[in-house]
Design a protein around this motif. Structure first.
Motif, short mmCIF file in Angstrom:
data_model
loop_
_atom_site.label_atom_id
_atom_site.label_comp_id
_atom_site.label_asym_id
_atom_site.label_seq_id
_atom_site.Cartn_x
_atom_site.Cartn_y
_atom_site.Cartn_z
N ASN A 58 1.17 7.69 10.25
CA ASN A 58 0.54 6.42 10.61
C ASN A 58 -0.48 6.67 11.71
N ALA A 66 -4.88 4.77 3.48
CA ALA A 66 -4.78 3.32 3.36
C ALA A 66 -5.46 2.65 4.54
N ARG A 78 3.76 11.51 5.36
CA ARG A 78 3.12 10.27 5.76
C ARG A 78 2.84 10.30 7.25
N LYS A 133 0.83 -1.21 0.00
CA LYS A 133 0.00 0.00 0.00
C LYS A 133 0.87 1.27 0.00
N GLU A 134 1.91 1.21 0.80
CA GLU A 134 2.75 2.39 0.89
C GLU A 134 3.48 2.68 -0.43
N ASP A 170 -1.92 6.58 6.74
CA ASP A 170 -1.88 5.12 6.81
C ASP A 170 -2.77 4.67 7.97
N GLU A 171 -3.39 3.51 7.82
CA GLU A 171 -4.29 2.95 8.85
C GLU A 171 -5.37 3.95 9.24
#
Ligand SMILES: Nc1ncnc2c1ncn2[C@@H]1O[C@H](COP(=O)(O)OP(=O)(O)OP(=O)(O)O)[C@@H](O)[C@H]1O
Ligand SMILES: [Mg+2]
Length: 359
Positions: A68, A151, A66, A46-47, A111-112
């Motif tokens: 998380n 993501a 980015r 995904k990254e 992300d997440e």
């Protein structure tokens, strides 16, 4: 006829129909302004795709930021993303710019995103729709021009059903979803991925492993890959480091792939009962492997054993104290210790079948 949208993405290895489809969608969405949602299991890439979207977009010369979302608590994440003003909470000693502001003219990769709180999701929806937000503790509104890439490794529809994810945000994000299929559903990519990582890790480690034996490749192709490409990458690196000759063989593969998964000793790093149990179950599942059956007995047995060991250790191995603390009868504890083959000092005894007098 191939169009430019069908070209592979730089650094993204694979020629399966599934990966070609991912590449095509990625190239199509990259130039646009719309948010992108990347869905896939852990380690599926995904990254890599998020980065490719930024690099192929007109924002490529702007920042790529980015975050998380799974790594921070709710309030820390809010201030990380949106910034805060001095004194807005204990520890807010200075004004601070958030990551959205840092991503101005570029892209922000969340992300997440499934682990954000509903309160934060409201703020995300607004920044997505209006490009507006306030720093924590501030009344002034900020404007930002950034492209959101998100993501998730969870199915957001399930998260909506259980009330953990806002439907309106989901529809805003899901304008162009990119679905990365797990490696076990695109096994035809395994050989070229192996070849790619062989080269990479041979170069990095000054080794010259150039081929994979037929049997090793067969095992690699048949494995279920719960950790997807990341897991494959780790095994190839391991094989290159352990190997001597030019060929990677079955002996260089980890035990799970050699078909001899030994029950791994379980070790936990927490004493909170709920967290401990969850950790033990996770480790037990991983150790058992995807093909194992009678999981219930195996895992409950492992959790039970660890619990008894920990309590015994905390009671200086005085069984009567440990039984009281566990809230079980002393005889039950005695039987459990015999069943788990633990002796008085906490040492493991050999399995029953190994003792000649019990044959
Ligand atoms: N198709 C691919 N080609 C080459 N390398 C890949 C590919 N897919 C994944 N990788 C590599 O595998 C590793 C894991 O990929 P990545 O970090 O993108 O996964 P992820 O989906 O973000 O995982 P997680 O959900 O755990 O964050 C990275 O080192 C990445 O470079
Ligand atoms: Mg990732």
């Amino acid at each position: 006829m191939t169009t430019s949208h069908e070209q592979a993405l730089p650094g993204v290895i694979g020629s399966s129909a599934a990966i070609r489809e991912v590449a095509r969608t990625t190239r199509q969405v990259a130039p646009a302004r719309a948010a992108v949602l990347i869905v896939g299991e852990t380690g599926s890439g995904k990254e890599l795709i998020a980065r490719a979207i930024h690099d192929l977009s007109p924002r490529q010369s702007g920042p790529y930021i980015r975050v998380n979302c799974g790594a921070l608590t709710e309030s820390l994440l809010e201030s990380e993303l949106f910034g805060h003003v001095k004194g807005s909470f204990t520890g807010a000693l200075d004004n601070r710019t958030g990551r959205f502001e840092a991503a101005h003219t570029g892209s922000i990769f969340l992300d997440e995103i499934n682990s954000t709180s509903p309160k934060l999701q409201v703020k995300l929806l607004r920044v997505l729709q209006e490009g507006e937000f306030e720093r924590v503790g501030d009344t002034r509104t900020n404007k930002v021009d950034t492209r959101l890439i998100a993501a998730t490794n969870r199915d957001l529809l399930d998260e909506i059903d259980s009330g953990r994810f806002r439907e309106d945000l989901y529809y805003r994000l899901n304008v162009v979803p990119i679905y990365l299929p797990p490696l076990r559903e695109r096994r035809e990519d395994i050989p070229i991925l192996v070849e790619f990582f062989l080269k990479r890790y041979s170069d990095q480690n000054r080794r010259d492993v150039r081929r994979v034996s037929a049997e090793a490749m067969r095992r690699l192709r048949e494995h279920d890959w719960p950790g997807n490409v990341r897991e494959l990458q780790n095994y190839v690196e391991r094989g290159v480091v352990l190997g001597e000759g030019p060929e990677l063989t079955v002996e260089h593969l980890p035990p799970q792939l050699r078909g001899e998964a030994p029950p791994r000793p379980i070790r936990a790093r927490t004493s909170d009962p709920a967290a401990l149990t969850a950790e033990l179950v996770r480790q037990g599942l991983r150790a058992a492997g995807p093909q194992a059956n009678n999981l219930y007995d195996r895992i409950v047995g492992q959790v039970e054993r660890e619990l008894i060991e920990q309590v015994l250790a905390s009671c200086e191995r005085v069984q009567i104290k440990a039984a009281a603390r566990l809230g079980i009868n002393r005889n039950t504890l005695h039987k459990k210790l015999a069943e788990f083959r633990i002796d008085e000092n906490g040492q493991s005894l050999p399995p029953i079948g190994d003792l000649p007098d019990e044959m």
